[in-house]
Enzyme design. Sequence first.
Site, PDB file in Angstrom:
ATOM      1  N   HIS B  63       0.856  -1.190   0.000  1.00 30.43           N
ATOM      2  CA  HIS B  63       0.000   0.000   0.000  1.00 30.43           C
ATOM      3  C   HIS B  63       0.883   1.228   0.000  1.00 30.43           C
ATOM      4  O   HIS B  63       2.094   1.140   0.228  1.00 30.43           O
ATOM      5  CB  HIS B  63      -0.976  -0.019   1.196  1.00 30.43           C
ATOM      6  CG  HIS B  63      -0.349   0.023   2.547  1.00 30.43           C
ATOM      7  ND1 HIS B  63       0.540  -0.930   3.000  1.00 30.43           N
ATOM      8  CD2 HIS B  63      -0.475   0.907   3.581  1.00 30.43           C
ATOM      9  CE1 HIS B  63       0.913  -0.644   4.237  1.00 30.43           C
ATOM     10  NE2 HIS B  63       0.321   0.466   4.606  1.00 30.43           N
ATOM     11  N   HIS B  65       1.078   3.982   1.878  1.00 29.24           N
ATOM     12  CA  HIS B  65       1.487   4.770   3.043  1.00 29.24           C
ATOM     13  C   HIS B  65       3.005   4.977   2.987  1.00 29.24           C
ATOM     14  O   HIS B  65       3.744   4.095   2.543  1.00 29.24           O
ATOM     15  CB  HIS B  65       1.087   4.071   4.353  1.00 29.24           C
ATOM     16  CG  HIS B  65      -0.350   4.328   4.733  1.00 29.24           C
ATOM     17  ND1 HIS B  65      -1.072   3.488   5.552  1.00 29.24           N
ATOM     18  CD2 HIS B  65      -1.190   5.356   4.412  1.00 29.24           C
ATOM     19  CE1 HIS B  65      -2.296   3.981   5.707  1.00 29.24           C
ATOM     20  NE2 HIS B  65      -2.392   5.110   5.032  1.00 29.24           N
ATOM     21  N   ASP B  67       5.446   4.902   5.000  1.00 26.12           N
ATOM     22  CA  ASP B  67       6.401   3.989   5.636  1.00 26.12           C
ATOM     23  C   ASP B  67       6.586   2.689   4.847  1.00 26.12           C
ATOM     24  O   ASP B  67       7.398   1.840   5.218  1.00 26.12           O
ATOM     25  CB  ASP B  67       5.998   3.698   7.091  1.00 26.12           C
ATOM     26  CG  ASP B  67       4.603   3.105   7.237  1.00 26.12           C
ATOM     27  OD1 ASP B  67       3.680   3.546   6.520  1.00 26.12           O
ATOM     28  OD2 ASP B  67       4.435   2.195   8.069  1.00 26.12           O
ATOM     29  N   HIS B  68       5.860   2.540   3.764  1.00 26.21           N
ATOM     30  CA  HIS B  68       6.010   1.367   2.896  1.00 26.21           C
ATOM     31  C   HIS B  68       6.490   1.756   1.494  1.00 26.21           C
ATOM     32  O   HIS B  68       6.719   0.887   0.659  1.00 26.21           O
ATOM     33  CB  HIS B  68       4.672   0.622   2.780  1.00 26.21           C
ATOM     34  CG  HIS B  68       4.172   0.114   4.098  1.00 26.21           C
ATOM     35  ND1 HIS B  68       4.188  -1.216   4.430  1.00 26.21           N
ATOM     36  CD2 HIS B  68       3.697   0.763   5.193  1.00 26.21           C
ATOM     37  CE1 HIS B  68       3.721  -1.367   5.669  1.00 26.21           C
ATOM     38  NE2 HIS B  68       3.403  -0.170   6.144  1.00 26.21           N
ATOM     39  N   HIS B 143      -7.534  -2.020   4.973  1.00 26.68           N
ATOM     40  CA  HIS B 143      -6.731  -0.983   5.619  1.00 26.68           C
ATOM     41  C   HIS B 143      -7.356   0.371   5.301  1.00 26.68           C
ATOM     42  O   HIS B 143      -8.307   0.445   4.521  1.00 26.68           O
ATOM     43  CB  HIS B 143      -5.292  -1.080   5.107  1.00 26.68           C
ATOM     44  CG  HIS B 143      -4.289  -0.375   5.976  1.00 26.68           C
ATOM     45  ND1 HIS B 143      -4.300  -0.435   7.351  1.00 26.68           N
ATOM     46  CD2 HIS B 143      -3.225   0.405   5.659  1.00 26.68           C
ATOM     47  CE1 HIS B 143      -3.289   0.291   7.825  1.00 26.68           C
ATOM     48  NE2 HIS B 143      -2.632   0.813   6.838  1.00 26.68           N
ATOM     49  N   ASP B 214      -0.479  -3.979   5.781  1.00 29.56           N
ATOM     50  CA  ASP B 214      -1.203  -3.591   6.998  1.00 29.56           C
ATOM     51  C   ASP B 214      -2.684  -3.911   6.815  1.00 29.56           C
ATOM     52  O   ASP B 214      -3.259  -3.617   5.771  1.00 29.56           O
ATOM     53  CB  ASP B 214      -1.063  -2.084   7.237  1.00 29.56           C
ATOM     54  CG  ASP B 214       0.377  -1.664   7.484  1.00 29.56           C
ATOM     55  OD1 ASP B 214       1.262  -2.529   7.389  1.00 29.56           O
ATOM     56  OD2 ASP B 214       0.600  -0.474   7.753  1.00 29.56           O
ATOM     57  N   HIS B 272       5.949  -5.329  11.587  1.00 30.59           N
ATOM     58  CA  HIS B 272       5.238  -4.053  11.739  1.00 30.59           C
ATOM     59  C   HIS B 272       4.971  -3.814  13.224  1.00 30.59           C
ATOM     60  O   HIS B 272       3.836  -3.675  13.675  1.00 30.59           O
ATOM     61  CB  HIS B 272       3.921  -4.078  10.939  1.00 30.59           C
ATOM     62  CG  HIS B 272       3.468  -2.711  10.491  1.00 30.59           C
ATOM     63  ND1 HIS B 272       2.568  -1.966  11.195  1.00 30.59           N
ATOM     64  CD2 HIS B 272       3.796  -1.949   9.416  1.00 30.59           C
ATOM     65  CE1 HIS B 272       2.350  -0.820  10.560  1.00 30.59           C
ATOM     66  NE2 HIS B 272       3.081  -0.783   9.484  1.00 30.59           N
TER      67      HIS B 272
END
Lengths: 318, 318
Positions: B63, B65, B67-68, B143, B214, B272
């Site tokens: 995804h 976001h 942090d990914h 998510h 996530d 995570h």
Amino acid sequence: MELEFLGTSAGSPAKSRNVSSLALKLLEEINEIWLFDVGEGTQHQILRTTIKPRKITKIFITHLHGDHLFGLPGFLSSRSFQGADQNEPLLIFGPRGIIDFVKVSLRVSQTKLSYPIKFIEIEHDGLIYENSRFKVYAAHLDHRIECFGYRIVEKDYPGELLVDKLKADKIPSGPLYGQLKAGKVVVLPDGRRVDGHNYLGSPRQGRVITILGDTRQTAAIDQLAENANVLVHESTFGKGEAKLARNYYHSTCLQAAKVAKRAHVDQLLLTHISARYIGIQVFQLEKDASQIFKNTKVVKDFDCYVIPFPTRKVGQIK
Amino acid sequence: MELEFLGTSAGSPAKSRNVSSLALKLLEEINEIWLFDVGEGTQHQILRTTIKPRKITKIFITHLHGDHLFGLPGFLSSRSFQGADQNEPLLIFGPRGIIDFVKVSLRVSQTKLSYPIKFIEIEHDGLIYENSRFKVYAAHLDHRIECFGYRIVEKDYPGELLVDKLKADKIPSGPLYGQLKAGKVVVLPDGRRVDGHNYLGSPRQGRVITILGDTRQTAAIDQLAENANVLVHESTFGKGEAKLARNYYHSTCLQAAKVAKRAHVDQLLLTHISARYIGIQVFQLEKDASQIFKNTKVVKDFDCYVIPFPTRKVGQIK
Ligand SMILES: [Zn+2]
Ligand SMILES: [Zn+2]
């Protein structure tokens, strides 16, 4: 006033040097920190310092190459979680394109920041920011991509009020001392007109910091660096590599040292060090530059430099 | 086949955990490495491993976001300098929006990669990639933003040719052994018709790896995880925090363990991990999950897990 280097490598991160970022800590002066460039991993580097992201109020990007830029979205997101003032906009200065990059990054990641951002895409050389204590000038350098150098000028500190002299002249203390300190003309109860300027010590000269992006040698560098207390100059190449440097739109350590000398700076800090230079070779860059300009250092990640007040008097030519 | 965790934190980098990235090393199988998520600083983490960026041929983003995702442009740039095959496209799989982000990042930074990229924006659940040795399936998770889980299925290895049995039946060696090994029917010089299938050992079952982004608990997880040899599941929250997990579109360690049990996986790897969990508390996540599913580990950055072949026979129910 202090410089803390967060990344000092050229192009790619190395094990011992991250890509470019530099913090100008103005905590004593205005309780702010300004960031110059935000290479990938800058937020990781900050974790290893005492810097609080919410204290970073202004970001100046020299150019949009990835090694100076790709840490920006991550830094902005993390700052949002770390108690940034929700009413105070973060100022981001940089070349055209910076808005696009930040907006798309935040949009696709659906990041909602807790604070507003004010973007200033720089178009012309000159003054780009001023507050009560500092002025910032930007000028185009000569890199493969639009690139800026910054000159941060601390305004002079007004002279101290000469209380002994006031007393000697029998000028009664009270609220008018404040007016005299501000340099105003005051009429005393006895009818005397007193000019505050006559009761002020010499002003203390503010400091000048020059922080350049990646660049070939070009006239703007000398203008930005003139009489600076500290000049932060890239040094992607070494002695004897002027031709390579020119071809790749970079500078050598010797070119940087010549600027420092010509511009009468106090200290030269060399950064943007190529991974080709390790160990003793890094020292050699410094040694070669020092032959031309003595007060030269090649910086490392996490190096801190306190910027002292100049010892020379105002107007004095070094 | 090996998993190497490059980043195992939730949301923001911590001193001891970077944001998400996971390498699936298929070096023995196809001499490739596949990357799942590329949080900021992934290229820095790779510097500390034996992974060669040019061996990374496919990237799967769960995804968008930050942090990914935010390490992707920097990784792509660095890979370009590190001898990537200029004719072989790098495949990038991910949700809608990934193309936009990568293109704008490369455009504003004027980055010209030495290799082509082929983007696959996933729209529907199902098979998204297949080669001679592997199939990859994707399915939507639950998510706050569109998010995928991936199921990587190694095709079964054909059975070995039973040479002793061939000799016992006086079938002469020669090129026809190759045909028999491929399961074909062959006519011998003496007129006998021989079916290769009768001279093959049992096929060796390929392995199944399930890597989730996530997610809240949702039915797709069980489908992706069914009979997997390894399930990589997020564990942002701990025991007793199911409500919090649901509100934030995440999972608890107990929920992950229940999936592992229901889906009959061999091993559960929890990643995570929130910065709220440190030291003994991380161990507690593992301990709590192990009560439900014994073979559970909470992973750390740089942990490597070799994926063994399943010991059970094809078709056998565990
Ligand atoms: Zn650079
Ligand atoms: Zn995440």
